[in-house]
Design a protein around this motif. Structure first.
Motif, short mmCIF file in Angstrom:
data_model
loop_
_atom_site.label_atom_id
_atom_site.label_comp_id
_atom_site.label_asym_id
_atom_site.label_seq_id
_atom_site.Cartn_x
_atom_site.Cartn_y
_atom_site.Cartn_z
N THR A 55 51.05 26.83 50.55
CA THR A 55 49.89 27.11 49.66
C THR A 55 50.02 26.96 48.23
O THR A 55 48.97 26.90 47.62
CB THR A 55 48.85 28.19 50.38
N ALA A 56 51.44 26.85 47.83
CA ALA A 56 51.44 26.89 46.41
C ALA A 56 51.04 25.48 45.91
O ALA A 56 51.24 24.65 46.59
CB ALA A 56 53.15 27.14 46.31
N ARG A 57 50.59 25.70 44.65
CA ARG A 57 49.96 24.79 43.87
C ARG A 57 50.05 24.59 42.35
O ARG A 57 50.15 25.87 41.91
CB ARG A 57 48.41 24.20 44.13
N ALA A 58 50.41 23.49 41.67
CA ALA A 58 50.90 23.66 40.26
C ALA A 58 49.38 23.29 39.64
O ALA A 58 48.66 22.32 40.01
CB ALA A 58 51.82 22.58 40.04
N ALA A 59 49.35 23.87 38.35
CA ALA A 59 48.14 23.75 37.86
C ALA A 59 48.45 22.69 36.59
O ALA A 59 49.22 22.87 35.91
CB ALA A 59 47.71 25.21 36.82
N PRO A 60 47.57 21.73 36.58
CA PRO A 60 48.12 20.59 35.83
C PRO A 60 47.82 20.97 34.34
O PRO A 60 46.77 21.40 34.00
CB PRO A 60 46.84 19.39 36.03
N ALA A 61 48.66 21.09 33.43
CA ALA A 61 48.86 21.38 32.16
C ALA A 61 50.07 20.68 31.36
O ALA A 61 50.83 19.97 32.10
CB ALA A 61 49.07 22.70 32.00
N ILE A 94 52.62 17.58 53.14
CA ILE A 94 53.36 18.13 54.05
C ILE A 94 52.45 19.21 54.84
O ILE A 94 52.97 19.37 56.16
CB ILE A 94 54.30 19.21 53.22
N GLN A 95 51.49 19.69 54.58
CA GLN A 95 50.69 20.40 55.30
C GLN A 95 50.00 19.92 56.33
O GLN A 95 49.72 20.25 57.52
CB GLN A 95 49.81 21.31 54.41
N GLU A 96 49.50 18.59 55.94
CA GLU A 96 48.78 17.83 56.99
C GLU A 96 49.85 17.38 58.09
O GLU A 96 49.51 17.31 59.26
CB GLU A 96 48.16 16.57 56.24
N THR A 135 58.43 24.95 33.71
CA THR A 135 58.92 26.12 34.43
C THR A 135 57.90 26.36 35.70
O THR A 135 58.29 26.71 36.86
CB THR A 135 58.81 27.26 33.46
N GLN A 136 56.69 26.24 35.35
CA GLN A 136 55.72 26.23 36.54
C GLN A 136 56.05 25.32 37.65
O GLN A 136 55.82 25.73 38.83
CB GLN A 136 54.00 26.26 36.16
N LEU A 137 56.32 24.18 37.24
CA LEU A 137 56.33 23.01 38.22
C LEU A 137 57.85 23.47 39.12
O LEU A 137 57.89 23.36 40.33
CB LEU A 137 56.73 21.90 37.70
N GLU A 151 50.56 14.52 35.30
CA GLU A 151 50.74 13.55 36.53
C GLU A 151 51.87 14.01 37.59
O GLU A 151 51.43 13.90 38.87
CB GLU A 151 51.32 12.22 35.85
N VAL A 152 52.69 14.51 37.04
CA VAL A 152 53.79 14.96 38.07
C VAL A 152 53.49 16.27 38.77
O VAL A 152 53.46 16.38 39.99
CB VAL A 152 55.17 15.73 37.07
N ALA A 153 52.42 17.23 38.20
CA ALA A 153 51.93 18.27 38.69
C ALA A 153 50.87 17.56 40.08
O ALA A 153 50.93 18.33 41.03
CB ALA A 153 51.16 19.25 38.00
N GLY A 154 50.26 16.69 39.46
CA GLY A 154 49.23 16.17 40.63
C GLY A 154 50.04 15.58 41.67
O GLY A 154 49.60 15.82 42.86
N ALA A 155 51.27 14.76 41.51
CA ALA A 155 52.07 14.24 42.50
C ALA A 155 52.63 15.37 43.35
O ALA A 155 52.74 15.27 44.58
CB ALA A 155 53.10 13.51 42.14
N LEU A 156 52.78 16.60 42.60
CA LEU A 156 53.48 17.46 43.68
C LEU A 156 52.41 18.13 44.29
O LEU A 156 52.78 18.65 45.55
CB LEU A 156 54.33 18.57 42.54
N ASN A 157 51.39 18.30 43.91
CA ASN A 157 50.34 19.02 44.83
C ASN A 157 49.97 18.03 45.99
O ASN A 157 49.59 18.36 47.02
CB ASN A 157 49.01 19.27 43.67
#
Length: 412
Positions: A184-190, A209-211, A169-171, A197-203
């Motif tokens: 600036t939204a980021r997912a907390a790995p949990a 994208i920002q860069e 749900t957080q992702l 791993e998916v959260a890290g890939a999304l972050n």
């Protein structure tokens, strides 16, 4: 997903409980029957030695037995609980063996005793109540235990399902925030390793994208420096013209190009959050048509303008609406011959918003015009895309007298 996981665990728990509790329940019932029959057999075996001995001792022992007992003597008389000779009693006498038979009242236990005067039979009946004594209470205990285990399993399953679905749900929330330009939204790995791993890939994707956007903004900002020299030269050329009106017109055009470049840079460098924009479509469209009318007169084009009598608010920034209309009218001047008439129409929509139409009597659009970056007319093909960005609905086509572009603008 959480409900499905809980339902799966509930179904599995019920199957496991049935596999264990049903055999235990049957075993408890069998144990109660064996206990009752064992107690009756013990009483009967205690009376058997007296059945072939002293009648007075027998008459004293039988009434004191823990269960109702009847002793059938060889002379046909009975001692103890009054009862008629049953088929089981007669079978025991004839076969000279102990038997246990099921009756409508429970279980009948008969034991023959051979004496000097003949064969006596000791008989007792174990009622159905004695056979099932304590079974109902044991079954209720098992049922309560099963329900408690099921509830405990559901609670544990819900906790585990929440531990799995909460990171998902957080992702989802972070992805929607990124889609809404909140970079600036980021997912907390949990959660499980796969979800972390998916959260890290999304972050990582959000950071990338920002860069890229930062690099793009810098490249667009460089336009101001790249265009400064040619714009300055253009202004100098305009000032050197002998005709004051021609000089003023060229200088105004140069200033318009400078303002357009500045607007693009400012728009690119705006914050990521999207703010509500609105303008008076009547005023913006009227101003841009007046600007292009001068060039239309120079090229012999007849201009038909149809605008509302009053203000018409739309949810579009004035610069964006002006850029969209400039792109459409620029296409008319670039891809139609001189003296080709065109018309600009702005009408309110039935509910809210507005409908902007640009029509001309030129050759129409090539088939590739509906694709971004493909015009078929030797241009970049991005003019129509600029117009698409401000409209909720964008249609282009060929009319009987030429080409028509229709934009539906959102209401403010």
């Amino acid at each position: 997903m959480r409900a499905r996981l809980t339902l799966l665990v509930a179904a599995t728990t019920v199957l496991v409980l049935l596999a264990f509790l049903v055999p235990i329940a049957l075993l408890l019932r069998q144990a109660a029957q064996d206990r009752a029959l064992g107690r009756a057999n013990a009483v009967v075996q205690a009376i058997v030695p007296l059945a072939g001995g002293d009648p007075r001792a027998l008459r004293l022992a039988v009434p004191a037995a823990a269960v109702p007992v009847t002793v059938f003597l060889p002379d046909g008389t009975t001692v103890g609980e009054p009862a008629a000779a049953t088929p089981a009693v007669r079978l025991a006498v004839a076969g000279n063996r102990a038997i246990t038979v099921a009756t409508g009242d429970g279980r009948e236990v008969v034991v023959p005793v051979v004496g000097t005067a003949g064969t006596s039979v000791v008989r007792t009946v174990v009622t159905e109540a004695d056979l099932t004594r304590g079974v109902s209470r044991s079954w209720l205990t098992l049922a309560g235990l099963g329900v408690a285990l099921l509830l405990l399993g559901l609670f544990v399953a819900d906790r585990l399902a929440r531990a799995i679905t909460a990171p998902i749900t957080q992702l989802s929330e972070v992805s929607h925030r990124l889609a809404g330009a909140e970079l600036t939204a980021r997912a907390a790995p949990a959660g499980p390793p796969e979800l972390r791993e998916v959260a890290g890939a999304l972050n990582h994707l959000a950071g990338r994208i920002q860069e890229l956007l930062a690099a793009e903004r810098e490249r667009v900002a460089d336009l101001s420096h790249r265009l400064r020299t040619p714009l300055t030269a253009l202004r100098l050329e305009a000032e050197s013209l002998h005709d004051p009106e021609e000089s003023a017109r060229v200088a105004a055009a140069a200033d318009g190009v400078a303002r357009a470049v500045t607007a693009v840079i400012q728009q690119t460098r705006r914050a990521s959050s999207v703010s509500a924009a609105h303008c008076d479509a009547t005023a913006v469209v009227g101003d841009r048509v007046a600007f292009w009318r001068v060039l239309a007169e120079d090229t012999g084009r007849a201009v038909t303008e149809s605008l509302p009598d009053g203000p018409l608010p739309v949810a579009v920034a004035p610069d964006d609406l002006a850029a969209a209309l400039d792109a459409l009218l620029g296409n008319v001047f670039a891809h139609t011959p001189d003296e080709t008439p065109f018309a600009v129409t702005l009408v309110p929509r039935p509910v809210d918003g507005a409908i902007l139409t640009v029509a001309d009597e030129g050759p129409g659009f090539p088939p590739t015009a509906v694709r971004r970056g493909r015009s078929g007319g030797g241009s970049t093909g991005l003019g129509l895309d600029i117009a698409r960005q401000v409209a909720t609905s964008f249609t282009i086509g060929d009319a009987p007298g030429g080409a028509v572009v229709t934009l539906q603008l959102p209401g403010a």
